[in-house]
Design a protein around this motif. Structure first.
Motif, mmCIF file in Angstrom:
data_model
loop_
_atom_site.group_PDB
_atom_site.id
_atom_site.type_symbol
_atom_site.label_atom_id
_atom_site.label_comp_id
_atom_site.label_asym_id
_atom_site.label_seq_id
_atom_site.Cartn_x
_atom_site.Cartn_y
_atom_site.Cartn_z
ATOM 1 N N LYS A 128 -20.316 -8.815 43.210
ATOM 2 C CA LYS A 128 -20.854 -9.474 44.405
ATOM 3 C C LYS A 128 -22.047 -8.719 44.997
ATOM 4 O O LYS A 128 -23.040 -9.345 45.379
ATOM 5 C CB LYS A 128 -19.739 -9.606 45.445
ATOM 6 N N PRO A 129 -22.005 -7.381 45.116
ATOM 7 C CA PRO A 129 -23.183 -6.671 45.621
ATOM 8 C C PRO A 129 -24.430 -6.923 44.779
ATOM 9 O O PRO A 129 -25.527 -7.082 45.322
ATOM 10 C CB PRO A 129 -22.753 -5.201 45.567
ATOM 11 N N LEU A 130 -24.259 -6.972 43.462
ATOM 12 C CA LEU A 130 -25.386 -7.251 42.576
ATOM 13 C C LEU A 130 -25.955 -8.635 42.864
ATOM 14 O O LEU A 130 -27.181 -8.812 42.954
ATOM 15 C CB LEU A 130 -24.932 -7.168 41.114
ATOM 16 N N GLU A 131 -25.092 -9.611 43.043
ATOM 17 C CA GLU A 131 -25.536 -10.979 43.316
ATOM 18 C C GLU A 131 -26.278 -11.066 44.643
ATOM 19 O O GLU A 131 -27.356 -11.662 44.740
ATOM 20 C CB GLU A 131 -24.331 -11.920 43.310
ATOM 21 N N ASP A 132 -25.703 -10.466 45.679
ATOM 22 C CA ASP A 132 -26.299 -10.559 47.017
ATOM 23 C C ASP A 132 -27.627 -9.813 47.091
ATOM 24 O O ASP A 132 -28.588 -10.299 47.704
ATOM 25 C CB ASP A 132 -25.327 -10.019 48.062
ATOM 26 N N LEU A 133 -27.691 -8.632 46.496
ATOM 27 C CA LEU A 133 -28.943 -7.870 46.506
ATOM 28 C C LEU A 133 -30.032 -8.610 45.738
ATOM 29 O O LEU A 133 -31.184 -8.691 46.183
ATOM 30 C CB LEU A 133 -28.717 -6.481 45.890
ATOM 31 N N THR A 134 -29.670 -9.164 44.580
ATOM 32 C CA THR A 134 -30.650 -9.904 43.776
ATOM 33 C C THR A 134 -31.164 -11.113 44.545
ATOM 34 O O THR A 134 -32.368 -11.382 44.567
ATOM 35 C CB THR A 134 -30.031 -10.349 42.437
ATOM 36 N N LEU A 135 -30.265 -11.848 45.179
ATOM 37 C CA LEU A 135 -30.682 -13.010 45.976
ATOM 38 C C LEU A 135 -31.613 -12.594 47.105
ATOM 39 O O LEU A 135 -32.574 -13.291 47.419
ATOM 40 C CB LEU A 135 -29.453 -13.726 46.537
ATOM 41 N N GLY A 136 -31.338 -11.454 47.712
ATOM 42 C CA GLY A 136 -32.201 -10.955 48.778
ATOM 43 C C GLY A 136 -33.613 -10.692 48.287
ATOM 44 O O GLY A 136 -34.596 -11.066 48.939
ATOM 45 N N PHE A 137 -33.725 -10.068 47.142
ATOM 46 C CA PHE A 137 -35.049 -9.785 46.587
ATOM 47 C C PHE A 137 -35.764 -11.067 46.158
ATOM 48 O O PHE A 137 -36.984 -11.187 46.318
ATOM 49 C CB PHE A 137 -34.929 -8.833 45.390
ATOM 50 N N LEU A 138 -35.031 -12.029 45.632
ATOM 51 C CA LEU A 138 -35.640 -13.299 45.243
ATOM 52 C C LEU A 138 -36.142 -14.056 46.474
ATOM 53 O O LEU A 138 -37.209 -14.678 46.432
ATOM 54 C CB LEU A 138 -34.631 -14.150 44.464
ATOM 55 N N ARG A 139 -35.382 -14.000 47.565
ATOM 56 C CA ARG A 139 -35.829 -14.647 48.799
ATOM 57 C C ARG A 139 -37.083 -13.971 49.347
ATOM 58 O O ARG A 139 -38.014 -14.636 49.817
ATOM 59 C CB ARG A 139 -34.707 -14.624 49.847
ATOM 60 N N LEU A 140 -37.104 -12.644 49.296
ATOM 61 C CA LEU A 140 -38.276 -11.906 49.756
ATOM 62 C C LEU A 140 -39.502 -12.308 48.940
ATOM 63 O O LEU A 140 -40.590 -12.504 49.486
ATOM 64 C CB LEU A 140 -38.046 -10.401 49.621
ATOM 65 N N SER A 141 -39.316 -12.449 47.646
ATOM 66 C CA SER A 141 -40.417 -12.849 46.772
ATOM 67 C C SER A 141 -40.933 -14.226 47.149
ATOM 68 O O SER A 141 -42.147 -14.461 47.197
ATOM 69 C CB SER A 141 -39.939 -12.842 45.316
ATOM 70 N N THR A 142 -40.021 -15.151 47.443
ATOM 71 C CA THR A 142 -40.415 -16.508 47.811
ATOM 72 C C THR A 142 -41.162 -16.533 49.142
ATOM 73 O O THR A 142 -42.179 -17.205 49.294
ATOM 74 C CB THR A 142 -39.172 -17.411 47.900
ATOM 75 N N LEU A 143 -40.656 -15.776 50.117
ATOM 76 C CA LEU A 143 -41.229 -15.806 51.461
ATOM 77 C C LEU A 143 -42.582 -15.106 51.550
ATOM 78 O O LEU A 143 -43.453 -15.521 52.321
ATOM 79 C CB LEU A 143 -40.253 -15.153 52.447
ATOM 80 N N THR A 144 -42.745 -14.041 50.791
ATOM 81 C CA THR A 144 -43.948 -13.211 50.940
ATOM 82 C C THR A 144 -44.898 -13.275 49.760
ATOM 83 O O THR A 144 -46.027 -12.783 49.863
ATOM 84 C CB THR A 144 -43.552 -11.744 51.158
ATOM 85 N N GLY A 145 -44.448 -13.836 48.659
ATOM 86 C CA GLY A 145 -45.278 -13.815 47.460
ATOM 87 C C GLY A 145 -45.265 -12.460 46.774
ATOM 88 O O GLY A 145 -46.040 -12.200 45.857
ATOM 89 N N THR A 146 -44.367 -11.578 47.214
ATOM 90 C CA THR A 146 -44.253 -10.241 46.642
ATOM 91 C C THR A 146 -43.651 -10.316 45.246
ATOM 92 O O THR A 146 -42.731 -11.085 45.000
ATOM 93 C CB THR A 146 -43.348 -9.348 47.527
ATOM 94 N N ASP A 147 -44.154 -9.501 44.362
ATOM 95 C CA ASP A 147 -43.585 -9.419 43.025
ATOM 96 C C ASP A 147 -42.182 -8.822 43.105
ATOM 97 O O ASP A 147 -41.975 -7.792 43.753
ATOM 98 C CB ASP A 147 -44.477 -8.533 42.138
#
Length: 301
Positions: A128-147
């Protein structure tokens, strides 16, 4: 019928999200070690979306899409296997996490697999931590255009430098994202300063939350962060050498003396006596301007 895409392949269906949910229910049928199973997923998926009621040509298109999606999943799981070295039961768990993440994001399977693999490598997260952390980074990428790769790398470095425990990583990731949202300062810029000056800040008694609050405040206000952080680094060196284990307490007295000085020139003199002419005057000015009044360091918690 509407052509809807997800960065994978076009499909004739009312909603790609509904299709993905249906496909996700078949994930246990997909063996990442057997390409033949991908065809089985395609056939089962065809039944789920009610192809019997569609024209034969549309059925062929969707069958081709589902088969292609099965191959994409097979490729994604293969990348996870290679990147993490997972096999057997561990790989099954990673595959389960991949499908759970895929269901909850609009990113393609390749990007999900790459992000998930990097999070496992950098943060050693599982389940679960792996899933939640990965989702967080994917959301950040979507919101900011960050790689995503850059985001995971920079956050992973600050976690390591500040010794953020595994059980605290998700909450700390959220603090970084909230700091970015409120200050507008990019996450990699925040983490870069916190890593560069981390040892000195900790040595002077500042916590992770203090460091994050200071860095966000100074960047947001246009302060020369390197100049002020340089003063803190010099303070750590001077006070550690002169006072040893009492460095933190003596540094706080030093800060109080500067803040309580009768005039800016008197404050500058106090700072220059300890830090030298080049750094002291600017450091005293930062204290006098309220740069160290950053409020509650845990406000993003």
């Amino acid at each position: 019928l509407e052509v809807v895409g997800r960065g994978e392949t076009a499909v004739h269906h009312e909603s790609i999200e509904a299709l993905c949910v249906q496909l996700a229910s078949l994930r246990r049928e997909l063996d990442p070690t057997s390409e033949a199973k991908a065809a089985g997923v395609a056939v089962a998926g065809m039944a789920l979306v009610g192809l019997a009621s569609l024209a034969f040509t549309k059925a062929q298109e969707i069958a081709g899409y589902l088969y292609g999606l099965g191959e994409q999943f097979y490729t994604a799981i293969g990348k996870i296997r290679v990147g993490t070295g997972a096999t057997g039961a561990e790989l099954e768990g990673m595959s389960e996490s991949f499908y759970n993440i895929y269901e909850r994001t609009t990113k393609g399977s390749g990007e999900v697999a790459a992000a998930m693999t990097l999070v496992e490598q950098k943060l050693n997260a599982q389940g679960k931590p792996l899933e939640d952390l990965t989702l967080g980074f994917l959301r950040l990428s979507t919101l900011t255009g960050t790689d995503v790769t850059a985001a995971v790398t920079s956050v992973g470095r600050v976690f390591g430098d500040w010794g953020v425990a595994a059980e605290d990583q998700l909450a700390t990731q959220d603090k970084l994202f909230r700091a970015w949202q409120e200050s507008g300062v990019p996450v990699d810029q925040l983490t870069g300063s916190m890593v560069q000056y981390g040892a000195s800040l900790r040595g002077l008694g500042y916590s992770f939350d203090d460091a994050l609050a200071m860095t966000a405040k100074w960047n947001e206000e246009g302060v020369n962060t390197e100049l002020v952080m340089g003063g803190l680094r010099k303070s750590f060196a001077v006070f550690s050498q002169e006072y040893g284990p009492n460095a933190q307490a003596e540094f706080q007295k030093f800060m109080a003396q500067i803040a309580g000085a009768e005039s800016p020139s008197a404050a500058a003199q106090i700072a220059m006596d300890k830090l030298g002419v080049k750094i002291g005057a600017d450091f005293a000015a930062a204290v006098g301007e309220g740069r160290f009044q950053y409020g509650d360091g845990d406000r993003w918690g």
